[in-house]
Design an enzyme around this catalytic site. Structure first.
Site, short mmCIF file in Angstrom:
data_model
loop_
_atom_site.label_atom_id
_atom_site.label_comp_id
_atom_site.label_asym_id
_atom_site.label_seq_id
_atom_site.Cartn_x
_atom_site.Cartn_y
_atom_site.Cartn_z
N GLU A 24 0.48 -1.11 -0.22
CA GLU A 24 -0.08 -0.24 0.08
C GLU A 24 0.85 1.33 -0.18
O GLU A 24 1.13 2.40 0.92
CB GLU A 24 -1.05 -0.11 1.08
N GLY A 25 2.04 1.56 -0.86
CA GLY A 25 3.02 2.35 -1.28
C GLY A 25 3.93 1.97 0.16
O GLY A 25 3.27 2.45 2.05
#
Lengths: 594, 594
Positions: free
Chosen positions: B439-440
């Protein structure tokens, strides 16, 4: 690409920075040591490490060891590689020529050990434990025991182990229950269970020599009733041939997070025949030879895994194309820039690199002290022994703690790829984690440092250490390119001294203050040690540059050192601030509130 | 003992500290919210988490998911537990009543989510991803799409996923190649390969709704040509029944370091039928709804694993007998003292506890902001939206980074036991590590914070944050027991402000300075956020004590907060010192020298 041994870095450290050939006429074992010989050993070691050992690492992680009816099968190809290693003579590199060794300096053996530990930490534990067993017997065994066991341990033809832990006692060896009953013929009958015995059983060698801590019937309670025994898997006849199978068996293998290729055994001793090593009830002191060796080995292992992890991450960062530089495309023809253009990726890589190269310097510098312990010059020998005692917990705990951190950074550089088992980052991280725990958890090392090592001989070792750094700094005052390194070292050393003073003032009156401060103290120590190493490396590299050297390697060395000074040394302040808060904030909480 | 959900801590945060019932008349969804209802939901959630979910965690790690001819089999017992969860209505807790949800506040759903994520992170990702898919369609879907998909996504009867990554693009989604060709009937034909798709295929539900980023034929290059599509595994007929099997299949499962129970899929799209969600070429904006939700969910996951790891470590430390207290035996009748008597063991436990409880407060405080975004009062809604944008990267990166650190400390407390798979510490550590990446990656979060979030709306969000803390501090000056908390917060906030100024002065002229400073900046931010939370928790606990409360829980809360202030806040200075060194030390090194 599998791990490639860092010949260049080790050559720089051994020949340029430490200048080991200068000891040729003064230290035992250094007579034949020249810069060329060092380079030759490094190159041959690297070839063996790259070609034979590195390819074993992943297969070891995937296959692990299998136990069937007391027999352990190591991963595919491992046994053959081990035999190649023994045939090539690597295990005997630094062993005593009286027992077939090559008598080379420890510092050189450690450089080779760094390569193999990085190439495959789990594999390297087999010869590593054997060497520890060799050292303990060499220091404590009778002449008969030495003659019987040392030649084959030195060569690696037999394996060796250390058996300390039992289910109810890890750190607290006073709780050992394994018992030894005299047989009346000079031997003892050993019965008990030992756990977490690395390399405890395997298919590499015909015999395995176990060193076992046990309690002789009627011995005093606690640590003062522990004796050390040598318990061979097969009894060794007086003519050196192997006799009957002894009553020791691998009863189980641990299922671990990493180092799958090394068999971590539950060892069951059932009336196994053993012989006392050294003096009755003085087993701990005898075993400490092996434990200290294992602690340095564990520091080396943590550092070595970090080195391999860093290498894989740097390679990935130069190849992986993703996004664009914040200051405009650096690879305009490509679909994206390599991620090494990003400052935060460089931060992670440089942090790992500064730990790895600083750690390599620190552990080789320490290994040279190990050689100096045997110096005929008494002052040098005493100083070296003091340093070994003082620095062993720092090498073990600081390098494994920061080594794990570096392995985690290396995974982070890989992004999602790093979390899959397709890339090596996961194995490095999983393998590295144990080094903070075994051979004395890092908290125990910190306690050993503040509780025992600092105060020994009236603080002689730490005072010598401070004086050495003070003298180094005093001789290098000025505004040249080395100024940040010298200033950083001086400032870090001042904090270490302040922390030492705090411990003297507060740790005596309340031992919990010493315990509360121990880990932060150890980190300030580690940072200071690396600051000292980075100053020396920068000085060495700068001298080459000043002499007209244009190879960018030397500028890269200084740039990495600048990262250390500017981006790692500030942690010393934080550790000092935490250390000063003392024990109250830790001890006021009732146990039930946790 | 498997993980026990922390009802007491969550009750303290929701009812005592946040006082959520005070919003009953002002915020949508809070009408029925009382302290009693909160407690009831927490208790029921805890029962479900303890009894149904927690027992799944280890079996999931051991069995993992199996793929056979496109079908994924989840670990034994998981499917049944999922069905129980759906039947009990848990996934719909905070969903829109228009689509069958219970319309409860986000803050309450997040508290329940914390329990389940701690009990089994891999399991909780199935409903977690589904909820993200629900949110993205809720925000961006057409009325027809919402009617078709939302009720079954809200209830959990169908699963949902997000499909972003491809082999050549993780962080850099502009490189996406998956293509969408209009079929002429309003649908598109989607072809391409997506990787690392969590919950991409499983045996829990009859249908799985994939949200897929793809490029419509002829769309602009890069990020501006990406559109979002809804691609069901089975086409949904207009009457809601399931029609033909769509052209999407799980082509492989990743072999990962952890979260084995969650199927991380390679998804192959071959002329799969999909429908555009929102506007053509605006897919990134639409997907960001899901990504932001997933980022908070990932922060929650990192924190939750840390909570479970801490609990196991505290339990171990109270039971494991080893060695004696430095100040004399505390368990004189026993063979040794429990290791919790040792200051350094307490240091590790308190550090993890301070992270966990500070993180719980921070993420619930943030979730309350999520609810306030829907406030009818415009100023409150604007402020809440500003905070959500500003704090999402901090929640994601700081809580996962410190969460992993806490999980590592929890393993260290276990000693050698922690490294074996017999104890849960290894699984927690392995599971926690992914949260820093997906997620990043945390470096991307830091860049998002300094590069986008700080500057948005002329720096309005960060200025509001500073003002809020200034006002909080100003109202609480004095020499009472809260002084260390207020002083610590003020000092940390001053450092954050200084770091912000540095970024404004140096980041504009050279974006590499912003990149170089980003991670240290994010850590100062995280420390300040936790300092704010600990001040509020201490104030809340102190008020109870002042009112005559004698339960040691409240004194324990303050003691943990003191640890945070005295032993964690000093890191802010180190981060500030590092941040100030700027980009040069990182950028001067040529790529070849790494």
């Amino acid at each position: 690409m599998p791990y490639q041994a860092p010949v260049r870095d080790l050559d720089f450290l051994l020949n340029d920075m430490l200048g080991v050939e200068r000891y040729a006429n003064t230290l035992p074992g250094f007579a034949d040591v020249s810069a060329d010989l060092v380079r030759q050993v490094l190159e041959e070691g690297a070839r063996f490490s790259d070609e034979v050992i590195a390819p074993l690492n992943k297969v070891g992680d995937q296959h692990g060891c299998k136990l069937d009816a007391g027999k352990v099968t190591t991963p595919p190809g491992w046994k053959e590689a081990y035999h190649q290693m023994v045939e090539a003579g690597w295990p005997a590199l630094a062993a005593d020529p009286d027992y077939g060794g090559q008598g080379m300096p420890s510092v050189l053996a450690l450089a080779v050990g760094h390569m193999t530990a990085a190439a495959s930490p789990a594999f390297s534990m087999y010869p590593g434990l054997t060497h520890g067993c060799y050292e303990a017997l060499h220091a404590n065994g009778s002449e008969e025991q030495k003659a019987k066991y040392l030649p084959k341990l030195a060569s690696g033809e037999w394996g060796g182990t250390m058996n300390l832990t039992e289910p109810q006692c890890g750190t607290d060896l006073g709780l050992i229950r394994t018992k030894a009953v005299p047989n009346g013929d000079g031997s003892y009958s050993i019965t008990g269970q030992k756990i977490w015995i690395s390399s405890g059983e395997h298919d590499f060698t015909d015999n395995i020599i176990h060193l076992v801590l046990a309690r002789i019937e009627g011995a005093p309670e606690g640590i003062k009733g522990i004796s050390l025994f040598v318990v061979p898997k097969f009894i060794v006849n007086d003519d050196g041939s192997l006799g009957e199978r002894n009553g020791v068996e691998c009863a189980g293998l641990e299922h671990k997070m990493g180092i799958h290729g090394n068999a971590t055994c539950v060892m069951a001793y059932e009336n196994a025949k053993g012989w006392l090593v050294g003096t009755e009830n003085k087993g701990m002191a005898a075993m400490f030879v092996m434990m200290n060796e294992a602690r340095l080995g564990t520091g080396l292992q943590g550092l070595s895994i970090a080195a391999a992890a860093y290498q894989a991450a740097a390679e990935f960062a130069k190849e992986r194309l993703q996004g664009r530089s914040l200051t405009g495309p650096k690879n305009p023809e490509g679909p994206a820039d390599p991620i090494i253009v990003h400052p935060d990726v460089r931060r992670m890589l440089l942090e790992a690199k500064a730990i790895v190269e600083g750690g390599q310097a620190f552990i080789l510098w320490t290994a040279l002290q190990a050689d100096m312990q045997r110096s005929p010059e008494e002052a040098q020998a005493t100083k070296a022994k003091d340093y070994m005692a003082l620095l062993t917990p720092v090498v073990k705990a600081y390098l494994t703690d920061r080594g794990f951190h570096a392995a985690s950074l290396a995974m982070q550089v890989h992004g999602g790829s790093g979390y899959t088992e397709h890339y090596p980052a996961s194995q490095y991280l999983r393998d590295a984690r144990i080094t903070m725990i075994y051979e004395g958890a890092n908290g125990i090392q910190a306690l050993d440092l503040v509780g025992r090592k600092l105060a020994a001989n009236g603080g002689r070792a730490i005072m010598t250490w401070f004086s050495e750094i003070d003298a180094y700094v005093a001789e290098r005052q000025g505004d040249g390119p080395l100024k940040p390194f010298i200033d950083g070292l001086a400032s870090s050393k001042a904090k270490l001294q302040e922390a030492t003073m705090w411990l003297m003032q507060n740790g005596m009156q309340n031992p919990d203050n010493a315990g509360a401060a121990s880990t932060d103290y150890l980190h300030i120590f580690g940072l200071t040690a690396l600051a000292y190493m980075w100053a020396q490396m920068a000085e060495t590299a700068q001298a080459r540059i000043d002499a007209g050297e244009t190879d960018p390697y030397f500028a890269g060395k200084i740039a990495t050192g600048r990262y250390f000074v500017e981006r790692m040394l500030p942690d010393a302040d934080a550790h000092l601030a935490k250390l000063r808060t003392g024990a109250d904030v830790l001890m006021q909480m009732p146990a039930e509130a946790f």
